[in-house]
Design a protein around this motif. Structure first.
Motif, PDB file in Angstrom:
ATOM      1  N   HIS A  11       0.820  -1.215   0.000  1.00  0.00           N
ATOM      2  CA  HIS A  11       0.000   0.000   0.000  1.00  0.00           C
ATOM      3  C   HIS A  11       0.851   1.261   0.000  1.00  0.00           C
ATOM      4  N   ALA A  12       1.820   1.322   0.924  1.00  0.00           N
ATOM      5  CA  ALA A  12       2.637   2.526   1.048  1.00  0.00           C
ATOM      6  C   ALA A  12       3.462   2.776  -0.207  1.00  0.00           C
ATOM      7  N   VAL A  13       4.077   1.739  -0.755  1.00  0.00           N
ATOM      8  CA  VAL A  13       4.924   1.915  -1.937  1.00  0.00           C
ATOM      9  C   VAL A  13       4.088   2.220  -3.170  1.00  0.00           C
ATOM     10  N   THR A  14       2.983   1.504  -3.343  1.00  0.00           N
ATOM     11  CA  THR A  14       2.122   1.756  -4.506  1.00  0.00           C
ATOM     12  C   THR A  14       1.568   3.170  -4.498  1.00  0.00           C
ATOM     13  N   ALA A  15       1.139   3.638  -3.323  1.00  0.00           N
ATOM     14  CA  ALA A  15       0.603   4.999  -3.230  1.00  0.00           C
ATOM     15  C   ALA A  15       1.652   6.026  -3.628  1.00  0.00           C
ATOM     16  N   ARG A  16       2.898   5.817  -3.208  1.00  0.00           N
ATOM     17  CA  ARG A  16       3.955   6.766  -3.554  1.00  0.00           C
ATOM     18  C   ARG A  16       4.293   6.687  -5.034  1.00  0.00           C
ATOM     19  N   LEU A  17       4.294   5.485  -5.607  1.00  0.00           N
ATOM     20  CA  LEU A  17       4.557   5.346  -7.043  1.00  0.00           C
ATOM     21  C   LEU A  17       3.518   6.106  -7.860  1.00  0.00           C
ATOM     22  N   ARG A  18       2.266   6.007  -7.450  1.00  0.00           N
ATOM     23  CA  ARG A  18       1.200   6.687  -8.196  1.00  0.00           C
ATOM     24  C   ARG A  18       1.218   8.186  -7.980  1.00  0.00           C
ATOM     25  N   GLN A  19       1.678   8.593  -6.820  1.00  0.00           N
ATOM     26  CA  GLN A  19       1.729  10.027  -6.517  1.00  0.00           C
ATOM     27  C   GLN A  19       2.954  10.699  -7.121  1.00  0.00           C
ATOM     28  N   ASP A  20       4.116  10.062  -6.965  1.00  0.00           N
ATOM     29  CA  ASP A  20       5.369  10.682  -7.399  1.00  0.00           C
ATOM     30  C   ASP A  20       6.420   9.604  -7.641  1.00  0.00           C
ATOM     31  N   ALA A  22       8.841   9.558  -9.649  1.00  0.00           N
ATOM     32  CA  ALA A  22      10.189  10.095  -9.832  1.00  0.00           C
ATOM     33  C   ALA A  22      10.942  10.195  -8.516  1.00  0.00           C
ATOM     34  N   GLY A  23      10.207  10.302  -7.415  1.00  0.00           N
ATOM     35  CA  GLY A  23      10.843  10.417  -6.110  1.00  0.00           C
ATOM     36  C   GLY A  23      11.218   9.082  -5.500  1.00  0.00           C
ATOM     37  N   VAL A  24      10.845   7.977  -6.144  1.00  0.00           N
ATOM     38  CA  VAL A  24      11.197   6.639  -5.663  1.00  0.00           C
ATOM     39  C   VAL A  24      12.485   6.219  -6.348  1.00  0.00           C
ATOM     40  N   THR A  25      13.560   6.068  -5.580  1.00  0.00           N
ATOM     41  CA  THR A  25      14.858   5.787  -6.186  1.00  0.00           C
ATOM     42  C   THR A  25      15.091   4.302  -6.423  1.00  0.00           C
ATOM     43  N   ASP A  26      14.652   3.443  -5.500  1.00  0.00           N
ATOM     44  CA  ASP A  26      14.867   2.000  -5.626  1.00  0.00           C
ATOM     45  C   ASP A  26      13.716   1.253  -4.969  1.00  0.00           C
ATOM     46  N   VAL A  27      13.329   0.143  -5.580  1.00  0.00           N
ATOM     47  CA  VAL A  27      12.313  -0.736  -5.006  1.00  0.00           C
ATOM     48  C   VAL A  27      12.909  -2.133  -4.881  1.00  0.00           C
ATOM     49  N   TYR A  28      12.815  -2.710  -3.700  1.00  0.00           N
ATOM     50  CA  TYR A  28      13.327  -4.050  -3.432  1.00  0.00           C
ATOM     51  C   TYR A  28      12.149  -5.004  -3.253  1.00  0.00           C
ATOM     52  N   VAL A  29      12.146  -6.080  -4.006  1.00  0.00           N
ATOM     53  CA  VAL A  29      11.050  -7.040  -3.953  1.00  0.00           C
ATOM     54  C   VAL A  29      11.590  -8.430  -3.622  1.00  0.00           C
ATOM     55  N   GLU A  30      10.791  -9.200  -2.930  1.00  0.00           N
ATOM     56  CA  GLU A  30      11.203 -10.545  -2.538  1.00  0.00           C
ATOM     57  C   GLU A  30      11.221 -11.462  -3.759  1.00  0.00           C
ATOM     58  N   SER A  31      12.388 -11.972  -4.090  1.00  0.00           N
ATOM     59  CA  SER A  31      12.560 -12.754  -5.319  1.00  0.00           C
ATOM     60  C   SER A  31      11.770 -14.057  -5.304  1.00  0.00           C
ATOM     61  N   ALA A  32      11.521 -14.610  -4.109  1.00  0.00           N
ATOM     62  CA  ALA A  32      10.808 -15.892  -4.031  1.00  0.00           C
ATOM     63  C   ALA A  32       9.299 -15.733  -4.143  1.00  0.00           C
ATOM     64  N   ARG A  33       8.815 -14.508  -4.045  1.00  0.00           N
ATOM     65  CA  ARG A  33       7.372 -14.301  -4.113  1.00  0.00           C
ATOM     66  C   ARG A  33       6.961 -14.068  -5.566  1.00  0.00           C
ATOM     67  N   ARG A  34       6.079 -14.938  -6.084  1.00  0.00           N
ATOM     68  CA  ARG A  34       5.692 -14.876  -7.487  1.00  0.00           C
ATOM     69  C   ARG A  34       4.171 -14.868  -7.678  1.00  0.00           C
ATOM     70  N   PHE A  41       2.315  -5.688  -9.065  1.00  0.00           N
ATOM     71  CA  PHE A  41       3.123  -4.596  -8.527  1.00  0.00           C
ATOM     72  C   PHE A  41       4.380  -4.381  -9.365  1.00  0.00           C
ATOM     73  N   ILE A  42       5.036  -5.469  -9.739  1.00  0.00           N
ATOM     74  CA  ILE A  42       6.253  -5.363 -10.556  1.00  0.00           C
ATOM     75  C   ILE A  42       5.952  -4.707 -11.900  1.00  0.00           C
ATOM     76  N   ARG A  43       4.830  -5.079 -12.501  1.00  0.00           N
ATOM     77  CA  ARG A  43       4.449  -4.465 -13.792  1.00  0.00           C
ATOM     78  C   ARG A  43       4.236  -2.963 -13.633  1.00  0.00           C
ATOM     79  N   LEU A  44       3.604  -2.569 -12.517  1.00  0.00           N
ATOM     80  CA  LEU A  44       3.396  -1.140 -12.271  1.00  0.00           C
ATOM     81  C   LEU A  44       4.731  -0.417 -12.143  1.00  0.00           C
ATOM     82  N   ALA A  45       5.631  -0.968 -11.338  1.00  0.00           N
ATOM     83  CA  ALA A  45       6.930  -0.333 -11.132  1.00  0.00           C
ATOM     84  C   ALA A  45       7.719  -0.249 -12.433  1.00  0.00           C
ATOM     85  N   GLU A  46       7.689  -1.320 -13.221  1.00  0.00           N
ATOM     86  CA  GLU A  46       8.415  -1.316 -14.498  1.00  0.00           C
ATOM     87  C   GLU A  46       7.823  -0.301 -15.461  1.00  0.00           C
ATOM     88  N   SER A  47       6.514  -0.161 -15.453  1.00  0.00           N
ATOM     89  CA  SER A  47       5.878   0.808 -16.368  1.00  0.00           C
ATOM     90  C   SER A  47       6.255   2.246 -16.015  1.00  0.00           C
TER      91      SER A  47
END
Length: 247
Positions: A11-20, A22-34, A41-47
């Motif tokens: 919730h917190a990361v998605t809200a910031r991605l949608r708001q701004d 450009a202000g998110v420098t790095d996103v770390y995601v759990e590699s084992a979670r698929r 979420f990954i598609r949103l961040a990549e877009s």
């Protein structure tokens, strides 16, 4: 270099991605979670062209300081929000809607209050510097992005700040709706809607004495009181309802 902060959870990361984004420098995601939620979420961040770093759960736990990170942690620049009440009020056109908390020391309660304040369209949350929790990663996670949008302003003297605002307290002198609209006219159509933060003690004496009007939420069941974030939601949305009717 701009000051950075950690955002934890979807919730917190998605809200910031949608708001701004450009202000998110790095996103770390759990590699084992698929699962599907992670893939969306990954598609949103990549877009949004945000840098993604697949890492293991141990790395995320170390960054977040908790196991409750949902597999997502981000580094983001601090959002420039109003730092003091004068700065805030100078930027508001019309009547401000403020949520004032007295003695909220639990980060989960504060995070929930920020979330409900954002939902109701409040301009800020105000609290005393003493005996109040500050903004931290737990608050930001529970707030689900609201910590990035709602100014949280701490004041040295809450009673002085409240002189032009109205107050509410559990089992106050008047009950919402029971005594008619006049009982809430100043508090809910005026400049503020303060909320009680301590279930058993209520607002401090100087805080109560400074309020123009004291109102309470009727309790019809067996419980003695509502959680501060629930009570804040009741009062804020009643304020919104009355202001819309007035307009």
């Amino acid at each position: 270099m701009a000051k950075q902060k950690l955002l934890i959870g979807f919730h917190a990361v998605t809200a910031r991605l949608r708001q701004d984004a450009a202000g998110v420098t790095d996103v770390y995601v759990e590699s084992a979670r698929r699962d599907r939620r992670m893939q969306d979420f990954i598609r949103l961040a990549e877009s949004l062209n945000v840098r993604l770093h697949p890492v293991d759960a141990e790395r995320l736990r170390g960054m977040a300081g908790t196991d409750r990170h949902q597999g997502v942690v981000a580094r983001a620049e601090d959002v420039a929000l109003a730092l003091n009440l004068d700065e805030l009020l100078d930027g508001i056109e019309g009547t401000p809607l403020l949520l004032v908390l007295d003695g909220v020391t639990d980060p989960h309660n504060l995070g929930a209050c920020l979330r409900v304040a954002d939902g109701a369209g409040a301009h800020a949350v105000i609290a005393p510097k003493d005996r109040s929790v500050g903004l931290n990663t737990t608050v930001a996670k529970v707030a689900s992005g609201a910590a990035e949008t709602i100014p949280y302003i701490t004041v040295t003297n809450l009673a002085r700040t409240l002189r032009e605002l109205a107050g509410t307290r559990h089992l106050g002198d008047r009950h919402c709706r029971r005594h008619g609209k006049n009982a809430l006219r100043r508090g809910f159509q005026g400049p503020g809607c303060p909320g009680d933060g301590r279930r058993r003690r209520g607002m401090r004496r100087l805080t109560r004495e400074t309020c123009d009007e004291l109102v309470g939420i009727p309790m019809a069941g067996g419980v003695e009181s509502l959680n501060v974030s629930v009570a804040s939601g009741v009062c804020l949305y009643e304020a919104v309802r009355q202001r819309r009717l007035k307009r």
